[in-house]
Motif scaffolding. Structure first.
Motif, PDB file in Angstrom:
ATOM      1  N   ARG A 158      -2.207  55.360  23.752  1.00 11.61           N
ATOM      2  CA  ARG A 158      -0.931  56.076  23.747  1.00 11.61           C
ATOM      3  C   ARG A 158       0.081  55.372  24.640  1.00 11.61           C
ATOM      4  NH1 ARG A 158      -6.031  58.208  23.736  1.00 11.61           N
ATOM      5  NH2 ARG A 158      -5.763  58.514  25.973  1.00 11.61           N
ATOM      6  N   PRO A 159       1.379  55.571  24.379  1.00  7.96           N
ATOM      7  CA  PRO A 159       2.393  55.055  25.303  1.00  7.96           C
ATOM      8  C   PRO A 159       2.221  55.657  26.692  1.00  7.96           C
ATOM      9  CG  PRO A 159       3.386  55.656  23.203  1.00  7.96           C
ATOM     10  CD  PRO A 159       1.980  56.151  23.168  1.00  7.96           C
ATOM     11  N   ASP A 160       2.566  54.892  27.704  1.00  8.65           N
ATOM     12  CA  ASP A 160       2.340  55.308  29.089  1.00  8.65           C
ATOM     13  C   ASP A 160       3.025  56.628  29.423  1.00  8.65           C
ATOM     14  OD1 ASP A 160       0.785  53.115  29.562  1.00  8.65           O
ATOM     15  OD2 ASP A 160       2.364  51.956  30.557  1.00  8.65           O
ATOM     16  N   GLU A 161       4.231  56.845  28.922  1.00 11.51           N
ATOM     17  CA  GLU A 161       4.979  58.052  29.301  1.00 11.51           C
ATOM     18  C   GLU A 161       4.241  59.321  28.894  1.00 11.51           C
ATOM     19  OE1 GLU A 161       9.513  59.859  29.108  1.00 11.51           O
ATOM     20  OE2 GLU A 161       8.778  58.674  27.406  1.00 11.51           O
ATOM     21  N   ILE A 162       3.758  59.378  27.670  1.00 13.17           N
ATOM     22  CA  ILE A 162       3.079  60.594  27.224  1.00 13.17           C
ATOM     23  C   ILE A 162       1.669  60.674  27.793  1.00 13.17           C
ATOM     24  CG2 ILE A 162       2.125  59.687  25.051  1.00 13.17           C
ATOM     25  CD1 ILE A 162       3.769  63.158  25.712  1.00 13.17           C
ATOM     26  N   GLU A 163       1.055  59.542  28.040  1.00  9.67           N
ATOM     27  CA  GLU A 163      -0.262  59.526  28.697  1.00  9.67           C
ATOM     28  C   GLU A 163      -0.161  60.154  30.085  1.00  9.67           C
ATOM     29  OE1 GLU A 163      -4.387  58.270  29.241  1.00  9.67           O
ATOM     30  OE2 GLU A 163      -3.175  57.852  27.466  1.00  9.67           O
ATOM     31  N   ARG A 164       0.831  59.730  30.865  1.00 12.63           N
ATOM     32  CA  ARG A 164       0.995  60.273  32.221  1.00 12.63           C
ATOM     33  C   ARG A 164       1.305  61.767  32.181  1.00 12.63           C
ATOM     34  NH1 ARG A 164       4.085  55.547  32.833  1.00 12.63           N
ATOM     35  NH2 ARG A 164       5.996  56.805  32.743  1.00 12.63           N
ATOM     36  N   PHE A 165       2.167  62.159  31.250  1.00 15.53           N
ATOM     37  CA  PHE A 165       2.548  63.573  31.158  1.00 15.53           C
ATOM     38  C   PHE A 165       1.329  64.457  30.919  1.00 15.53           C
ATOM     39  CE2 PHE A 165       3.510  67.256  28.500  1.00 15.53           C
ATOM     40  CZ  PHE A 165       4.441  67.903  29.278  1.00 15.53           C
ATOM     41  N   TRP A 166       0.499  64.108  29.942  1.00 12.96           N
ATOM     42  CA  TRP A 166      -0.623  64.968  29.590  1.00 12.96           C
ATOM     43  C   TRP A 166      -1.764  64.887  30.596  1.00 12.96           C
ATOM     44  CZ3 TRP A 166      -1.474  69.128  26.945  1.00 12.96           C
ATOM     45  CH2 TRP A 166      -0.583  69.488  25.930  1.00 12.96           C
ATOM     46  N   VAL A 167      -2.027  63.731  31.135  1.00 13.13           N
ATOM     47  CA  VAL A 167      -3.096  63.623  32.123  1.00 13.13           C
ATOM     48  C   VAL A 167      -2.754  64.424  33.368  1.00 13.13           C
ATOM     49  CG1 VAL A 167      -4.296  62.025  33.669  1.00 13.13           C
ATOM     50  CG2 VAL A 167      -3.990  61.446  31.258  1.00 13.13           C
ATOM     51  N   ASP A 168      -1.472  64.491  33.714  1.00 12.65           N
ATOM     52  CA  ASP A 168      -1.046  65.318  34.844  1.00 12.65           C
ATOM     53  C   ASP A 168      -1.179  66.797  34.504  1.00 12.65           C
ATOM     54  OD1 ASP A 168       0.513  65.591  37.526  1.00 12.65           O
ATOM     55  OD2 ASP A 168       1.631  66.844  36.111  1.00 12.65           O
ATOM     56  N   TYR A 170      -3.022  68.232  32.023  1.00 14.85           N
ATOM     57  CA  TYR A 170      -4.357  68.650  31.582  1.00 14.85           C
ATOM     58  C   TYR A 170      -5.287  67.444  31.589  1.00 14.85           C
ATOM     59  CZ  TYR A 170      -7.940  70.760  28.534  1.00 14.85           C
ATOM     60  OH  TYR A 170      -9.117  71.239  28.004  1.00 14.85           O
ATOM     61  N   PRO A 171      -5.877  67.131  32.755  1.00 15.38           N
ATOM     62  CA  PRO A 171      -6.704  65.921  32.878  1.00 15.38           C
ATOM     63  C   PRO A 171      -7.867  65.865  31.892  1.00 15.38           C
ATOM     64  CG  PRO A 171      -6.196  66.832  35.049  1.00 15.38           C
ATOM     65  CD  PRO A 171      -5.731  67.837  34.042  1.00 15.38           C
ATOM     66  N   GLU A 172      -8.309  67.023  31.378  1.00 17.95           N
ATOM     67  CA  GLU A 172      -9.464  67.049  30.482  1.00 17.95           C
ATOM     68  C   GLU A 172      -9.097  66.731  29.037  1.00 17.95           C
ATOM     69  OE1 GLU A 172     -12.987  70.144  29.099  1.00 17.95           O
ATOM     70  OE2 GLU A 172     -11.963  70.506  30.999  1.00 17.95           O
ATOM     71  N   ILE A 173      -7.837  66.544  28.725  1.00 16.40           N
ATOM     72  CA  ILE A 173      -7.458  66.247  27.345  1.00 16.40           C
ATOM     73  C   ILE A 173      -8.282  65.071  26.824  1.00 16.40           C
ATOM     74  CG2 ILE A 173      -5.521  64.777  28.037  1.00 16.40           C
ATOM     75  CD1 ILE A 173      -4.034  65.779  25.524  1.00 16.40           C
ATOM     76  N   ASP A 174      -8.747  65.196  25.572  1.00 19.17           N
ATOM     77  CA  ASP A 174      -9.637  64.192  25.004  1.00 19.17           C
ATOM     78  C   ASP A 174      -9.236  63.942  23.559  1.00 19.17           C
ATOM     79  OD1 ASP A 174     -11.731  62.410  24.664  1.00 19.17           O
ATOM     80  OD2 ASP A 174     -13.240  63.743  25.535  1.00 19.17           O
ATOM     81  N   THR A 175      -9.885  62.993  22.946  1.00 15.73           N
ATOM     82  CA  THR A 175      -9.545  62.655  21.568  1.00 15.73           C
ATOM     83  C   THR A 175     -10.130  63.681  20.601  1.00 15.73           C
ATOM     84  OG1 THR A 175     -11.503  61.265  21.315  1.00 15.73           O
ATOM     85  CG2 THR A 175      -9.462  60.195  22.063  1.00 15.73           C
ATOM     86  N   LEU A 176      -9.482  63.806  19.481  1.00 12.72           N
ATOM     87  CA  LEU A 176      -9.912  64.723  18.435  1.00 12.72           C
ATOM     88  C   LEU A 176     -11.347  64.424  18.002  1.00 12.72           C
ATOM     89  CD1 LEU A 176      -8.774  66.995  16.534  1.00 12.72           C
ATOM     90  CD2 LEU A 176      -8.203  65.161  14.933  1.00 12.72           C
ATOM     91  N   ALA A 177     -11.717  63.164  17.982  1.00 11.86           N
ATOM     92  CA  ALA A 177     -13.047  62.777  17.525  1.00 11.86           C
ATOM     93  C   ALA A 177     -14.154  63.231  18.465  1.00 11.86           C
ATOM     94  CB  ALA A 177     -13.113  61.263  17.356  1.00 11.86           C
ATOM     95  N   ASN A 178     -13.855  63.377  19.760  1.00  9.31           N
ATOM     96  CA  ASN A 178     -14.882  63.735  20.729  1.00  9.31           C
ATOM     97  C   ASN A 178     -15.155  65.232  20.803  1.00  9.31           C
ATOM     98  OD1 ASN A 178     -15.554  61.159  21.588  1.00  9.31           O
ATOM     99  ND2 ASN A 178     -14.008  61.137  23.214  1.00  9.31           N
ATOM    100  N   LYS A 179     -14.240  66.053  20.321  1.00  9.58           N
ATOM    101  CA  LYS A 179     -14.360  67.497  20.501  1.00  9.58           C
ATOM    102  C   LYS A 179     -15.576  68.102  19.793  1.00  9.58           C
ATOM    103  CE  LYS A 179     -10.982  68.137  23.299  1.00  9.58           C
ATOM    104  NZ  LYS A 179     -11.200  68.663  24.657  1.00  9.58           N
TER     105      LYS A 179
END
Length: 257
Positions: A158-168, A170-179
């Motif tokens: 993912r682009p850095d901007e949206i990666e930083r936003f979501w990790v801040d 909700y650090p547990e966010i994961d890929t659809l494939a892993n759920k």
């Protein structure tokens, strides 16, 4: 996050509650996707017990009540949400089988194997997806269903901007494939999953906030309220820019006895 870009968690709970209490939904969703998710469950009867965890003001709960038989308990941490929940249930003639209670999803007020269905739209992140799956399982009867919607990455990069936003946020966010793997490891049989369409974000979540924001600013009238509105507007802009990389998905699972 810097002071210029706070996350929703940086705001006072009472301010968050005041902002979202007047909205039909407190997160992305729609009546259509609620009913679609419900269609993957079966076996509900007039005696069934259903819990909507993190129910907010109950927009999705009332949709459930129109199609799902049984007694429905909505639970949320915010008393004002529950007050509105119960007032609407009363106004719509649902109070005989739909009620809201104030409580924490970390200490659910149910007995072991009491529930036929646990529902949670866009709220399980408050306790964490995997923790919620594990801890809520004991409240389900054998072959009971758990239905949740959860924020997911759609891509590995993912682009850095949206990666930083979501990790801040909700650090547990994961890929659809892993759920589905996480669902199975927590003791459930994955039944189905599907991605929520864009309209669940735009038409049903962000657009209704536009007219509400001006009223909220006039009522609250302080710097914290203005900052909260600015953050919600920024979230909408980020979704418009990066919606190819993330979104919500519904996960429908059955407890393995």
């Amino acid at each position: 996050m810097t002071q210029d870009t706070p996350s929703i968690h940086d705001f006072d709970f009472s301010l968050i509650c005041e902002y979202f209490a007047a909205l039909e939904r407190q997160g992305p969703g729609s009546p259509e996707v609620t009913l679609k998710a419900l269609s993957f469950t079966d076996g509900l009867t007039l005696d069934s017990r259903i819990a909507d965890i993190g129910c907010g003001t109950g927009g999705q709960t009332r949709v459930l009540a129109q199609q799902a038989p049984g007694q429905i308990t909505g639970l949320d941490l915010f008393p004002d949400f529950i007050h509105r929940f119960n007032a609407r249930a009363q106004a719509e003639g649902l109070a005989d089988r739909v009620r809201g209670v104030v409580g924490s999803m970390e200490a659910l007020p149910f007995a072991d194997e009491e529930l036929d269905l646990i529902w949670s739209e866009g709220a399980i992140y408050n306790i964490g997806f995997e923790r919620g799956l594990r801890e809520w399982r004991r409240f389900l009867k054998p072959d009971g269903y758990l239905v949740v919607s959860e924020a997911c990455w759609f891509t590995e990069q993912r682009p850095d901007e949206i990666e930083r936003f979501w990790v801040d946020a909700y650090p547990e966010i994961d890929t659809l494939a892993n759920k589905p793997r996480q669902v199975q490891q927590a003791g459930y049989l994955p039944v189905s999953m599907f991605i929520l369409p864009e309209t669940c974000w735009t038409d049903h979540f962000y657009t209704p906030q536009v007219s509400h924001q001006q009223q909220f600013l006039q009522h609250a009238g302080n710097a914290a309220a203005a900052s909260l509105v600015a953050e919600q507007r920024r979230e909408a802009e980020l979704y418009d820019r990066y919606k190819a990389y993330y979104g919500y998905a519904f996960f429908i699972a059955k407890k393995v006895a």
